[in-house]
Scaffold this active site. Structure first.
Site, PDB file in Angstrom:
ATOM      1  N   LYS A 188       0.865  -1.175   0.000  1.00  0.00           N
ATOM      2  CA  LYS A 188       0.000   0.000   0.000  1.00  0.00           C
ATOM      3  C   LYS A 188       0.901   1.223   0.000  1.00  0.00           C
ATOM      4  O   LYS A 188       1.685   1.451   0.905  1.00  0.00           O
ATOM      5  CB  LYS A 188      -0.929   0.066   1.204  1.00  0.00           C
ATOM      6  N   GLY A 240       6.682   4.169   8.838  1.00  0.00           N
ATOM      7  CA  GLY A 240       5.869   5.378   8.948  1.00  0.00           C
ATOM      8  C   GLY A 240       6.035   5.996  10.315  1.00  0.00           C
ATOM      9  O   GLY A 240       7.078   5.823  10.965  1.00  0.00           O
ATOM     10  N   SER A 241       5.002   6.674  10.768  1.00  0.00           N
ATOM     11  CA  SER A 241       5.094   7.399  12.033  1.00  0.00           C
ATOM     12  C   SER A 241       4.896   6.465  13.227  1.00  0.00           C
ATOM     13  O   SER A 241       4.320   5.382  13.102  1.00  0.00           O
ATOM     14  CB  SER A 241       4.033   8.489  12.064  1.00  0.00           C
ATOM     15  N   THR A 244       1.066   5.857  13.871  1.00  0.00           N
ATOM     16  CA  THR A 244       0.449   4.834  13.022  1.00  0.00           C
ATOM     17  C   THR A 244       1.052   3.461  13.307  1.00  0.00           C
ATOM     18  O   THR A 244       0.346   2.451  13.271  1.00  0.00           O
ATOM     19  CB  THR A 244       0.593   5.203  11.539  1.00  0.00           C
ATOM     20  N   GLY A 245       2.346   3.430  13.609  1.00  0.00           N
ATOM     21  CA  GLY A 245       3.006   2.166  13.954  1.00  0.00           C
ATOM     22  C   GLY A 245       2.304   1.482  15.120  1.00  0.00           C
ATOM     23  O   GLY A 245       2.130   0.264  15.127  1.00  0.00           O
ATOM     24  N   GLU A 262       9.350   0.225  11.151  1.00  0.00           N
ATOM     25  CA  GLU A 262      10.449   1.196  11.070  1.00  0.00           C
ATOM     26  C   GLU A 262       9.806   2.558  11.245  1.00  0.00           C
ATOM     27  O   GLU A 262       9.057   3.016  10.386  1.00  0.00           O
ATOM     28  CB  GLU A 262      11.181   1.048   9.732  1.00  0.00           C
ATOM     29  N   CYS A 297      13.875   9.676   8.365  1.00  0.00           N
ATOM     30  CA  CYS A 297      13.798   9.242   9.761  1.00  0.00           C
ATOM     31  C   CYS A 297      15.188   9.132  10.369  1.00  0.00           C
ATOM     32  O   CYS A 297      15.353   9.157  11.574  1.00  0.00           O
ATOM     33  CB  CYS A 297      13.023   7.935   9.876  1.00  0.00           C
ATOM     34  N   GLU A 399      10.323  14.490  16.339  1.00  0.00           N
ATOM     35  CA  GLU A 399      10.787  14.380  14.962  1.00  0.00           C
ATOM     36  C   GLU A 399      10.114  15.472  14.119  1.00  0.00           C
ATOM     37  O   GLU A 399       8.893  15.581  14.096  1.00  0.00           O
ATOM     38  CB  GLU A 399      10.431  12.999  14.414  1.00  0.00           C
TER      39      GLU A 399
HETATM   40  P1  ADP Z   1       2.824  10.243   7.846  1.00  0.00           P
HETATM   41  O1  ADP Z   1       2.733  10.875   9.177  1.00  0.00           O
HETATM   42  O2  ADP Z   1       4.043  10.553   7.101  1.00  0.00           O
HETATM   43  O3  ADP Z   1       1.565  10.358   7.045  1.00  0.00           O
HETATM   44  P2  ADP Z   1       1.942   7.648   8.508  1.00  0.00           P
HETATM   45  O4  ADP Z   1       2.517   6.741   9.529  1.00  0.00           O
HETATM   46  O5  ADP Z   1       0.634   8.274   8.809  1.00  0.00           O
HETATM   47  O6  ADP Z   1       3.030   8.721   8.194  1.00  0.00           O
HETATM   48  O7  ADP Z   1       1.812   6.905   7.121  1.00  0.00           O
HETATM   49  C1  ADP Z   1       2.660   5.872   6.679  1.00  0.00           C
HETATM   50  C2  ADP Z   1       1.831   4.873   5.899  1.00  0.00           C
HETATM   51  O8  ADP Z   1       0.890   4.265   6.766  1.00  0.00           O
HETATM   52  C3  ADP Z   1       1.016   5.487   4.762  1.00  0.00           C
HETATM   53  O9  ADP Z   1       1.010   4.583   3.673  1.00  0.00           O
HETATM   54  C4  ADP Z   1      -0.366   5.592   5.376  1.00  0.00           C
HETATM   55  O10 ADP Z   1      -1.408   5.599   4.446  1.00  0.00           O
HETATM   56  C5  ADP Z   1      -0.413   4.337   6.205  1.00  0.00           C
HETATM   57  N1  ADP Z   1      -1.403   4.341   7.281  1.00  0.00           N
HETATM   58  C6  ADP Z   1      -1.921   5.397   7.931  1.00  0.00           C
HETATM   59  N2  ADP Z   1      -2.823   5.013   8.840  1.00  0.00           N
HETATM   60  C7  ADP Z   1      -2.898   3.659   8.780  1.00  0.00           C
HETATM   61  C8  ADP Z   1      -3.642   2.647   9.470  1.00  0.00           C
HETATM   62  N3  ADP Z   1      -4.519   2.955  10.421  1.00  0.00           N
HETATM   63  N4  ADP Z   1      -3.438   1.362   9.130  1.00  0.00           N
HETATM   64  C9  ADP Z   1      -2.549   1.022   8.174  1.00  0.00           C
HETATM   65  N5  ADP Z   1      -1.829   1.925   7.487  1.00  0.00           N
HETATM   66  C10 ADP Z   1      -1.989   3.230   7.770  1.00  0.00           C
HETATM   67 MG    MG Z   2      -0.428  10.017   7.853  1.00  0.00          MG
END
Ligand code: ADP
Ligand code: MG
Length: 497
Positions: A188, A240-241, A244-245, A262, A297, A399
């Site tokens: 994705k 990602g963040s 969200t992690g 990561e 990161c 960050e």
């Molecule tokens: P950023 O803060 O840079 O947007 P995110 O961690 O939000 O970083 O996004 C990293 C990835 O995780 C993106 O592909 C985003 O669409 C995806 N993402 C965001 N929310 C979710 C979720 N609840 N479940 C799975 N993937 C997600």
């Molecule tokens: Mg996001």
């Protein structure tokens, strides 16, 4: 396996890739019929659209992957590796094309960043492609009357969720390893940069059997969440963040499947009084990823500089960043492009405002805004070096993901090591000194997954990469990472009696 013609006009390519997922070897529109716009951050103009992925698209992609995985896993490991390496060789022929498209889509300068990323992408596939025959097990001297061995088996369908900052490299680290290990993959992409990775998916599908590698675009809650939750997804590799992690980790915990995470970083770079100043300053520029607007990161955003060289270091660092050209990401002369999105732009500006309000801190604003009127709406931010900062300031703890760093003066070695470790993150760290004892001591004591002496290299194929503390779980980019994170170990005992 039709050859894919190189398209060096990124605008044309963005339009051609618009509004589609890649599932089971074919481009398809979202089942719900919706798309979302993709913008050029250097002008604000729409360059194309992406398919708006939802649960029904996730179902289709996972079903295709599940069906294809069986045949893929039956191939000899070296044969899978050869196909993955072939993807790398074909992608290498598209480096310039992919570089242009990623520059258009993300605002990262073509010469300093985007073309480099496309070339590392290709290299990562070639690297993992060579590791097929390394998927070895062991024989174990368990009992003389029995033969006991272990085998590495694929986990099945792997979901790879990637962010926007280096989507090609991060996708390659995950997908190439997962594929060689015998898994099928559903990626994705990030909502900000869905098009170049889709082009990569198209190129890979000219080499791989259909369904082995699928790509969805969409937003986190609507597309990412159902992918993680899907019962046939057996492993999630996420970059990602931290926020969200945590959500991904919880969702994976419900299904009891393994995850690799990561996440963020706030990497310290410690410069000692005896460091080679020229190299350290160049290392700070590279480490801070000023050419990527600090959107990394790993960015060495906390620069701990010994008081005896502090002023000289800051002056040289500023001069170097001043000499960097901000401008159109597609222009070969440009060193520094744009921030990815308006929300990130606002976020970075809020940290700059915080720094300016901090008592005792001074903002050194570098380089020069581009004066091309076509870029007037571009998301450009001049790099800012803050001095007079304390490590406890929010600007040194959170960050930023922008071209903002803090130089922190130090005098006592024990204190600076403690400050470097005083962070929720633990991704990367570096120490700059000519003294072997100091270097060895610091590498042992710095709390990070990737520690360097007298350099700030980025991710390298073959070297395990990943974080400690809230920077994440698991490692990527190496043979061990492939074995640990994309296979199960099966123990087999033959009783010969
Ligand atoms: P950023 O803060 O840079 O947007 P995110 O961690 O939000 O970083 O996004 C990293 C990835 O995780 C993106 O592909 C985003 O669409 C995806 N993402 C965001 N929310 C979710 C979720 N609840 N479940 C799975 N993937 C997600
Ligand atoms: Mg996001």
């Amino acid at each position: 396996m039709a050859d894919i013609t190189i398209e060096s006009d990124p605008f044309k390519l963005a339009r051609a890739l618009s509004g589609r997922h890649l599932i089971d070897g074919a481009f398809v529109a979202a089942k719900g019929g919706k798309t979302f716009p993709v913008a050029n951050p250097a002008t604000g103009a729409e360059i194309g659209t992406a398919a708006y992925g939802e649960a029904a698209d996730v179902d289709a992609a996972v079903a295709a992957a599940k069906a294809a995985q069986k045949g893929w896993a039956k191939l000899a490991a070296r044969s899978r590796g050869k196909l993955v390496a072939e993807c790398g060789r074909v992608l290498a022929g598209h480096v310039d094309e992919l570089g242009r498209l990623i520059a258009l889509e993300t605002g990262k300068a073509l010469r300093t960043e985007s073309r480099v990323e496309a070339s590392v992408l290709a290299d990562m596939f070639v690297f993992f492609g060579g590791l097929g025959s390394e998927l070895k097990g062991e024989t174990i001297p368990f009992n003389p009357d029995m033969m006991t061995l272990t085998m590495r088996e694929p986990v099945g369908v792997v979901a790879c969720i990637i962010p926007w900052n280096v989507p090609l490299l991060l996708m390659a680290m995950k997908a190439a390893a997962a594929l060689v290990a015998g898994n099928a993959v559903v990626v994705k992409s990030a909502e900000e940069s869905p098009l170049t990775v889709l082009r990569v998916a198209e190129i890979m599908n000219s080499v791989l059997p259909p369904g082995v590698f699928n790509m969805l675009s969409g937003f986190g809650p609507e597309c990412g969440a159902p992918l993680v939750a899907h019962p046939d997804v057996k492993k999630v590799s996420f970059t990602g963040s931290v926020e969200t992690g945590r959500i991904v980790y919880k969702a994976a915990a419900e299904k009891l499947i393994p995850v690799t995470l990561e996440l963020g970083g706030k990497s310290p770079m410690i410069v000692c009084a005896d460091a080679d100043l020229d190299r350290a300053v160049a290392g700070a520029v590279a480490g801070m990823r000023f050419t990527r607007q600090g959107q990394s990161c790993t960015a060495s955003s906390r620069l701990f500089v010994h008081e005896s060289i502090h002023d000289e270091f800051v002056a040289r660092l500023k001069a170097k960043v001043d000499a960097m050209v901000m401008g159109d990401p597609l222009d070969e002369k440009t060193d520094i492009g744009t921030i990815i999105s308006t929300s990130q732009f606002d976020r970075v500006q809020s940290y700059i405002a915080l720094g300016r309000e901090t008592k005792g801190a001074e903002a050194h604003v570098c380089s020069k805004m581009p004066d091309d009127p076509r870029l007037a709406k571009g998301l450009f931010i001049q790099p800012v070096i803050f001095t007079g900062m304390r490590n406890s300031n929010r600007l040194c703890q959170e960050e930023i993901f922008g071209p903002v760093c803090a130089v922190i003066k130090w005098s006592d070695y024990e204190t600076v090591i403690a400050q470097a470790n005083d962070s929720e993150y633990g991704l990367a760290a570096s120490i700059w000194t000519r003294d072997l004892h100091t270097a060895m001591d610091a590498t042992r004591r710095l709390e990070a997954g990737f520690v360097q002496v007298n350099q700030n290299l980025v991710v390298q194929p073959g070297l395990s990469y990943g974080g400690t503390k809230t920077s994440g779980i698991g490692r990527e980019a190496s043979l061990e990472s492939m074995l640990e994170h994309f296979t199960h170990k099966k123990t087999i005992i033959f009783n010969m009696l």
